[in-house]
Design a protein around this motif. Structure first.
Motif, short mmCIF file in Angstrom:
data_model
loop_
_atom_site.label_atom_id
_atom_site.label_comp_id
_atom_site.label_asym_id
_atom_site.label_seq_id
_atom_site.Cartn_x
_atom_site.Cartn_y
_atom_site.Cartn_z
N GLY A 69 0.80 -1.22 0.00
CA GLY A 69 0.00 0.00 0.00
C GLY A 69 0.83 1.27 0.00
N THR A 70 0.36 2.24 -0.75
CA THR A 70 1.04 3.52 -0.87
C THR A 70 0.02 4.65 -0.79
OG1 THR A 70 2.74 2.58 -2.34
CG2 THR A 70 2.45 4.98 -2.38
N ASP A 102 2.98 -2.04 6.55
CA ASP A 102 3.81 -1.85 5.35
C ASP A 102 3.14 -0.93 4.34
OD1 ASP A 102 6.24 -2.19 4.09
OD2 ASP A 102 5.57 -3.90 2.90
N ILE A 103 2.42 0.07 4.85
CA ILE A 103 1.83 1.11 4.02
C ILE A 103 2.73 2.33 4.09
CG2 ILE A 103 -0.13 2.65 3.66
CD1 ILE A 103 -1.90 0.48 4.93
N THR A 104 3.26 2.77 2.97
CA THR A 104 4.08 3.97 2.96
C THR A 104 3.19 5.20 2.79
OG1 THR A 104 4.46 3.94 0.56
CG2 THR A 104 6.00 2.70 1.95
N VAL A 105 3.57 6.28 3.46
CA VAL A 105 2.80 7.53 3.38
C VAL A 105 3.79 8.68 3.21
CG1 VAL A 105 1.00 8.95 4.41
CG2 VAL A 105 1.18 6.53 5.04
N ALA A 129 6.07 12.19 -12.08
CA ALA A 129 7.16 11.23 -12.01
C ALA A 129 7.52 10.93 -10.56
CB ALA A 129 8.38 11.76 -12.76
N THR A 130 7.39 11.91 -9.69
CA THR A 130 7.67 11.69 -8.27
C THR A 130 6.65 10.73 -7.67
OG1 THR A 130 8.55 13.94 -8.14
CG2 THR A 130 8.08 12.84 -6.06
N ALA A 131 5.40 10.89 -8.05
CA ALA A 131 4.37 9.96 -7.58
C ALA A 131 4.63 8.55 -8.09
CB ALA A 131 2.99 10.44 -8.02
N GLY A 190 10.50 2.87 -4.37
CA GLY A 190 10.06 3.82 -3.34
C GLY A 190 9.59 3.18 -2.05
N ARG A 191 9.72 1.85 -1.91
CA ARG A 191 9.11 1.15 -0.78
C ARG A 191 9.76 1.46 0.56
NH1 ARG A 191 4.47 0.58 -0.77
NH2 ARG A 191 4.63 -0.88 0.97
#
Length: 248
Positions: A123-124, A165-168, A220-222, A230-231
């Protein structure tokens, strides 16, 4: 899922994700913007929704889950510029509207998204703040306050959801080359009693690269934050701003 995906940064992100083969579902308050987006990006899902309204957000998520069959990435992009005026000339209703669209919308969408993001296993969440979320912004206090709040929301959620393990993370765009940015510059010029050209020159004079940020750079950053690369990034503020130092 991308809120306010019918134009500007949101549309640029929808295009970038779709071009990489992602299944995309967007919302927007403008039916016309959604129709144009769907015409440009056949196959994406789209839903008219006010991201600050709990019922509308719930309906959007129902439609998106049916279309996507799950959820890996939420982009909280909905936002408005709000008034350009002295604090004594900004009414409570104007203040509340900015907070509802720029901040409450993110809470509402995250609240709906977390169960599906937990099931995803990758998840992101990407929250759109602004360089006004780290710099003072005279005559734009509701906007700046809401964007500083987004940074606090992002860092708190990163800690709260890290165990799943959800990145924010937050993206803080600078002066983006977009129609909304041009409108803001024109409004600020009128408020300060200078020409639009003078206002733009003052703004870009405080930017290290002396130029605006292209929409694809924000998208591109997203993409990076949603990718395997990006994890290991979470609770971070990504300043996509061409090196801006001061907001005028």
């Amino acid at each position: 899922m991308i809120s306010a995906g019918g134009s500007g940064i949101g549309l640029a992100m929808a295009q970038a994700f779709a071009q990489r083969g992602a299944r995309v579902h967007i919302s927007d308050i403008s039916p016309a913007a959604l129709a144009a987006a769907r015409s440009a990006l056949p196959g994406i899902g789209a839903c008219v929704a006010d991201a600050s309204d709990p019922g509308a957000v719930a309906s959007w998520f129902d439609a998106a889950h049916a279309h996507l069959g799950g959820l890996d990435v939420l982009v909280n992009n909905a936002g408005i510029a709000g008034p350009t005026a002295a604090i004594t000339d900004i009414g409570p209703a104007q203040w509340d509207e900015v907070m509802a669209v720029n901040l409450r919308s993110q809470y509402l969408c995250v609240r709906q998204a977390v169960p599906a993001l937990r099931r995803s296993g990758r998840g992101t969440i990407i929250n759109l703040s602004s360089v006004a979320g780290r710099l003072g912004y005279p005559l734009r206090t509701p906007y700046a306050a809401s964007k500083w709040a987004v940074v606090g929301l992002t860092q708190s959620l990163a800690l709260e959801l890290g165990g799943d393990d959800i990145t924010v993370n937050a993206i803080l765009p600078g002066i983006v080359d977009s129609e909304r940015s041009r409108t803001v510059t024109e409004t600020k010029a009128r408020a300060r009693g200078v020409s639009v050209a003078e206002q733009e020159a003052l703004i870009l004079g405080n930017v290290a690269l002396h130029r605006k940020v292209p929409l694809p750079d924000v998208a591109a950053t997203a993409l990076f934050l949603a990718s395997p690369a990006g994890r290991s990034f979470t609770g971070q503020n990504f300043n996509v701003c061409a090196g801006i130092q001061t907001l005028i």
